[in-house]
Design a protein around this motif. Structure first.
Motif, short mmCIF file in Angstrom:
data_model
loop_
_atom_site.label_atom_id
_atom_site.label_comp_id
_atom_site.label_asym_id
_atom_site.label_seq_id
_atom_site.Cartn_x
_atom_site.Cartn_y
_atom_site.Cartn_z
N ALA A 225 0.84 -1.21 0.00
CA ALA A 225 0.00 0.00 0.00
C ALA A 225 0.87 1.25 0.00
O ALA A 225 0.60 2.22 -0.73
N ALA A 226 1.92 1.23 0.82
CA ALA A 226 2.82 2.38 0.89
C ALA A 226 3.60 2.56 -0.42
O ALA A 226 3.70 3.68 -0.95
N ILE A 230 3.64 5.77 -3.10
CA ILE A 230 4.87 6.47 -3.48
C ILE A 230 5.03 6.49 -4.99
O ILE A 230 5.38 7.52 -5.59
N ASP A 231 4.77 5.35 -5.64
CA ASP A 231 4.94 5.23 -7.10
C ASP A 231 3.73 5.74 -7.87
O ASP A 231 3.73 5.70 -9.12
N GLU A 232 2.69 6.16 -7.15
CA GLU A 232 1.43 6.60 -7.78
C GLU A 232 0.87 5.51 -8.69
O GLU A 232 0.34 5.77 -9.77
N THR A 247 -4.62 0.42 8.91
CA THR A 247 -5.04 1.81 8.99
C THR A 247 -4.15 2.71 8.13
O THR A 247 -3.03 2.34 7.76
N ASP A 248 -4.64 3.90 7.86
CA ASP A 248 -3.86 4.89 7.11
C ASP A 248 -2.58 5.27 7.86
O ASP A 248 -1.55 5.54 7.24
N ASP A 249 -2.67 5.32 9.19
CA ASP A 249 -1.48 5.67 9.97
C ASP A 249 -0.36 4.66 9.74
O ASP A 249 0.82 5.03 9.60
N GLU A 250 -0.72 3.38 9.68
CA GLU A 250 0.29 2.35 9.45
C GLU A 250 0.92 2.50 8.06
O GLU A 250 2.14 2.36 7.89
N ILE A 255 5.41 4.55 4.56
CA ILE A 255 5.88 5.46 3.50
C ILE A 255 7.15 6.18 3.96
O ILE A 255 8.14 6.28 3.22
N LEU A 256 7.15 6.67 5.21
CA LEU A 256 8.33 7.35 5.75
C LEU A 256 9.52 6.40 5.82
O LEU A 256 10.65 6.76 5.48
N THR A 257 9.25 5.17 6.25
CA THR A 257 10.32 4.17 6.35
C THR A 257 10.91 3.87 4.98
O THR A 257 12.14 3.80 4.83
N LEU A 258 10.07 3.70 3.97
CA LEU A 258 10.55 3.38 2.63
C LEU A 258 11.33 4.54 2.02
O LEU A 258 12.30 4.32 1.28
#
Length: 642
Positions: A225-226, A230-232, A247-250, A255-258
């Motif tokens: 999902a993340a 990122i890649d749209e 959840t969206d928070d997860e 996304i930040l981690t990647l």
């Protein structure tokens, strides 16, 4: 206490688990090991599970000298009855010495221990603790840290078991002691009213083949999902995310981690713990060492299988999620240096999902790509052998004999048998040359298959004799088939079926007395199968056939009683098959025959309106089954190709 002697404990004959001697149900596989048929069996390869437990423990030989002598004697006796494995050993390597090295190796097993192995590890450590021996040094080993076994955990379990033995009661199923106020046994899951639900022993023994890991699945879905955001790229279905409570928070945290570490890939909790503890799974094959990267990719292949309907046959099966996992592995892990070794499993697994979805074009595509990947990854000599084996005769399927002409089926069976046996020696030699010892294993399997083949040939000869109005010969052929069958559950189930066919031949012959005796024997075998395997189908068939016999002899009241029992057992059998995932919920599965015969009874009893309703129900079910059979044959033809 906690000597685990042969006075109090035994090895389960189905799964080899260490269980109470007076247990009726195994606490691991839940099979009714106290039943008549299973009591007659002997456990197979307990030594293999002892080796698996030893690989979780440091210095197994030293531990073996410290456990109670009664426990050690049982382990030594099991080793004597379980020859060390020799498959794959190089010439000149002693199997016993190899087993000793495996048991005392410091190499960490790559995958989590199954319930049987874990249970034996617990029992060994509890037996040491019960003698007052310190477990601090043993539990400091990374392998025990990995499975989260500490001296405190062992001590707590020991104290709980002592409390249960002194103040509790024995579970009526697995015979383990539990607290007096426990409604559900913490060992087997049984209750006062219901025994534990049996698990397929092969699934217990082969957990690694398809293991469902909910944590890994969530991690993959969050990662996907993340990454797609990122890649749209097209996002995952919201339904999939909701189903796994993502959840969206997860997703945003991922996304930040990647963005900080684009190379970080999702791991199972087991692999993450291995990484955190600095453990590298030691596994060597054909001179190649497989490390954490290999097993992380293998985890994906196994998770995909566990999610694949028709393969996993469990409550986790989900074709949509299986495709997400396979695509994730195939598209995101191509830089993994072990990608080629796992590519076949990933592609063939994806093909099986499309087979379930009836998407033939995709199925054929990924099956073909999987076959190509398999041939690319194996050595040249083995590749030639595999390609040759694809063109060799295979032992025929023996199901559905009653739907074919017996004479033609028998001739076809004998022709294939002749071709198969003629090339058998050469094939076994080739197997041994590729993998030492493999030929001998297949020779043993072949011997068992040949025995069942002979049983089927006798049955076909009997059917052919009946068609030729020769019931005397039919009876002799059926009796010859029955003599070949042993006391294994599957043999006894087959014998019950043949006894019913023998009873029919005896009735054609006019020998009602012998037919009654055959029915009696069939009922006894069916009851034994019901007790040992919880399979109601033989009982359903026995009551059905006997009801027809009583109906044809004018004993209408008793005939109806047996028809009602047949319907009851049939309903249980159907629910069992649906529960296992082996039968669609709307499948009639041959029930129209029973209803058709029952309608005839109702007509004979002058209950014409009821007979008309039941006959109509039978006709609808028959039409449904014929259509289902057509679809099944089409699907089976595709499965055989893979």
């Amino acid at each position: 206490m906690f000597t685990f002697s042969d006075h109090d404990y035994k090895w389960c004959v189905e799964c080899c688990g260490n269980i109470r001697k007076d247990a009726f149900s195994c606490k691991f596989c839940h099979k009714p090991v106290g039943s008549k048929l299973l009591q007659a069996k002997l456990p197979q390869n307990v030594g293999g599970f002892i080796t698996s437990a030893a690989r979780q423990l440091p210095g197994f030989d030293d531990i073996l000298q410290s456990i109670p002598r009664e426990f050690k004697k049982r382990i030594d006796d099991a080793d004597e009855k379980s020859p060390p494995p020799y498959i794959g050993l190089s010439p000149g390597v002693d199997p016993g010495e190899n087993r000793h090295r495996e048991r005392n190796s410091n190499i960490c097993p790559p995958n989590p221990p199954n319930a049987i192995v874990s249970g034996l590890v617990w029992d060994i450590l509890i037996s040491l603790h019960a003698q007052g021996l310190s477990l601090t040094k043993i539990c400091s080993d990374p392998r025990l840290q990995l499975i989260e076994l500490s001296p405190g955990e062992i001590s707590a379990e020991y104290e709980q078991r002592v409390h249960e033995i002194n103040g509790g009661h024995k579970c009526k199923h697995c015979a383990e002691f539990v607290r007096s106020d426990d409604e559900v046994c913490r060992f087997c899951g049984g209750t006062a009213q219901n025994p534990p639900k049996p698990i397929n022993a092969m699934l217990v023994l082969t957990e690694d083949i398809s293991r469902f890991d909910p944590t890994l699945l969530r991690n993959i879905l969050i990662w996907e999902a993340a990454k797609r955001r990122i890649d749209e790229a097209p996002s995952l279905e919201q339904e999939v995310l909701n189903k796994n409570r993502i959840t969206d928070d997860e997703v945003n945290r991922q996304i930040l981690t990647l963005r900080q570490n684009p190379d970080q890939m999702p791991r199972s909790r087991w692999r993450q713990r291995m990484f955190d503890l600095g453990i590298s799974p030691g596994y060597h094959e054909a001179g190649q060492e497989f490390d954490l990267d290999y097993f992380m990719l293998e985890d994906l292949a196994m998770l995909g299988r566990a999610l694949t309907p028709d393969f996993a046959k469990n409550e986790h099966a989900d074709a949509q999620q299986a495709l997400i996992v396979f695509d994730h592995a195939l598209n995101r892990w191509q830089n993994n240096r072990f990608y080629a070794q796992q590519k076949y499993l990933l592609l063939s697994g994806k093909a099986m999902v499309y087979l379930h979805l009836n998407e033939d074009e995709n199925y054929q595509r990924f099956k073909r790509e999987g076959d190509e990947a398999l041939l690319e990854m194996i050595p040249e000599e083995m590749r030639r052998s595999l390609q040759e084996s694809m063109n060799e005769p295979k032992m025929p399927l023996l199901d559905g004999l009653d739907k074919m002409d017996p004479e033609q089926r028998l001739q076809s069976l004998e022709n294939v048998e002749k071709d198969f046996i003629e090339g058998q020696t050469e094939r076994l030699d080739r197997m041994n040359a590729l993998i030492p010892g493999l030929g001998e294993v297949f020779q043993g399997i072949g011997a068992a298959s040949n025995r069942m083949l002979q049983v089927s040939k006798y049955a076909l000869k009997a059917q052919s004799a009946l068609e030729k109005s020769d019931p005397d010969s039919a009876c002799k052929e059926y009796e010859s088939a029955i003599v070949l069958l042993g006391t294994d559950v599957h043999d006894v189930s087959r014998r019950a079926e043949l006894l019913l066919q023998l009873a029919n031949a005896q009735l054609v012959k006019g020998d009602k007395e012998s037919a009654e005796d055959s029915f009696r024997r069939a009922f006894a075998d069916a009851a034994d199968v019901l007790e040992a395997d919880l399979d109601p189908n033989p009982s359903s068939q026995a009551h059905h056939k006997y009801a027809c016999f009583l109906r044809d002899n004018g004993t209408y009241s008793s005939a109806e009683e047996h028809f009602l029992k047949a319907f009851s057992f049939y309903s249980q059998s159907r629910e069992r098959l649906i529960d296992k995932g082996w039968l669609p919920a709307d499948s009639p599965r041959d029930s129209w025959r029973m209803k058709e015969d029952y309608a005839k009874l109702l007509h004979s009893m002058a209950r014409y309106d009821e007979a008309k309703v039941v006959a109509a129900e039978s006709a609808v079910l028959k039409e449904h089954e014929e259509e289902e059979e057509r679809q099944h044959k089409l699907k089976r033809s595709k499965e055989k190709e893979s």
